[in-house]
Design an enzyme around this catalytic site. Structure first.
Site, short mmCIF file in Angstrom:
data_model
loop_
_atom_site.label_atom_id
_atom_site.label_comp_id
_atom_site.label_asym_id
_atom_site.label_seq_id
_atom_site.Cartn_x
_atom_site.Cartn_y
_atom_site.Cartn_z
N ASP A 15 -2.04 -10.29 4.58
CA ASP A 15 -1.85 -10.53 3.15
C ASP A 15 -0.52 -11.25 2.86
O ASP A 15 0.42 -11.19 3.66
CB ASP A 15 -1.79 -9.21 2.39
CG ASP A 15 -3.14 -8.54 2.28
OD1 ASP A 15 -4.09 -8.96 2.96
OD2 ASP A 15 -3.23 -7.57 1.50
N HIS A 156 0.82 -7.93 7.05
CA HIS A 156 1.40 -8.97 6.18
C HIS A 156 2.11 -10.00 7.05
O HIS A 156 3.15 -9.69 7.64
CB HIS A 156 2.39 -8.34 5.19
CG HIS A 156 1.74 -7.33 4.28
ND1 HIS A 156 1.46 -6.05 4.69
CD2 HIS A 156 1.30 -7.44 3.01
CE1 HIS A 156 0.87 -5.40 3.69
NE2 HIS A 156 0.77 -6.22 2.66
#
Ligand code: NI
Length: 204
Positions: A15, A156
Site C-alpha cells: 500500500d 507498505h
C-alpha cells in the site's frame, strides 16, 4: 503464469506507493516470476508513471488506495467518489486498463463507502505493522510465521525496510512452496466471484 490450484497461494499486497523503493521490489518479483498487488495513492501515481507501468507489465495488479489517503468513513459521498474516481482515471491513463479493486485506507469502510466505490474492497488477513516496526528482519519473520494458503498480507512499499524484507521473503516463500499471486488471481483460483461493495480479508 499458470497457477496450480493444489498448491498454496499467498497474496502479498503493498500500500501507499508508488514510492522510491518500489522499482527494486518489482525487479525482484520479475526475477522470480512472482506477483503481488499494489494499492496506489492517486496523488503519487503521476509522479512515478514508469513504476505504475512496470507493475502492470510484469503481471502484478494495480488497485486503488484513494487519491489523498483519507479515512473514507469520515467523507461525504462526493468526497468518496472523488477519492476513488480521480485515482482510477490517473491509473487507467497510464496502464490503459480498468482498475477494479479498492483498498480503503485504514481498512475503514461503512455502507456509504461500500456503495460508493463500485468495486470490491480488498482488505487483509495478516497485518505486518511494517510502518510501525520499520525493521526488515521483524517484518520478514512476521510474514513467515503467519503465511498460510489464502492469506492476504499487508505491507507498505514506501518503507525501505519493508522492501528489504520483501526482497528476502520472495525466494524463501517460493522455496516453501507458495505461489505468489495477485488478489484477483487468488480469488479466481479459490472460486470467489468478487462483488462490488463486499469486503474481502482472505480466501479460504
Ligand atoms: Ni494506506
Amino acid at each position: 503464469n499458470t497457477i496450480d490450484p493444489t498448491k498454496p497461494l499467498l497474496a502479498l499486497t503493498f500500500d501507499d506507493g508508488p514510492g522510491p523503493y518500489t522499482m527494486r521490489l518489482l525487479e525482484t518479483l520479475e526475477k522470480y516470476n512472482a506477483r503481488a498487488t499494489f494499492f496506489l495513492i492517486g496523488k503519487k501515481v503521476l509522479e512515478r508513471r514508469d513504476v505504475v507501468k512496470k507493475i502492470d507489465k510484469i503481471g502484478c495488479e494495480v488497485g486503488n488506495h484513494t487519491t489523498n489517503h483519507l479515512q473514507l468513513t469520515k467523507c461525504t459521498e462526493e468526497q468518496i467518489a472523488y477519492e476513488i474516481d480521480t485515482t482510477n482515471v490517473y491509473i487507467e491513463s497510464i496502464i490503459n486498463k480498468k482498475v477494479d479493486l479498492v483498498r480503503a485506507p485504514y481498512g475503514s469502510a461503512n455502507p456509504l463507502v461500500r456503495r460508493t466505490v463500485h468495486t470490491p474492497l480488498i482488505h487483509w488477513s495478516v497485518d505486518t505493522r511494517d510502518w510501525e516496526v520499520l525493521n526488515a528482519e521483524v517484518v520478514k519473520h512476521h510474514v513467515l510465521e503467519h503465511a498460510k494458503d489464502g492469506e492476504i498480507i499487508l505491507m507498505h512499499d514506501v518503507h525501505e525496510t519493508t522492501v528489504e524484507a520483501a526482497i528476502e521473503l520472495i525466494p524463501i516463500l517460493i522455496e516453501e512452496g507458495y505461489q505468489l499471486v495477485t488478489v484477483s488471481e487468488m480469488a479466481q483460483v479459490k472460486g470467489y466471484t468478487l462483488q462490488d461493495g463486499d469486503v474481502y480479508h482472505r480466501y479460504k
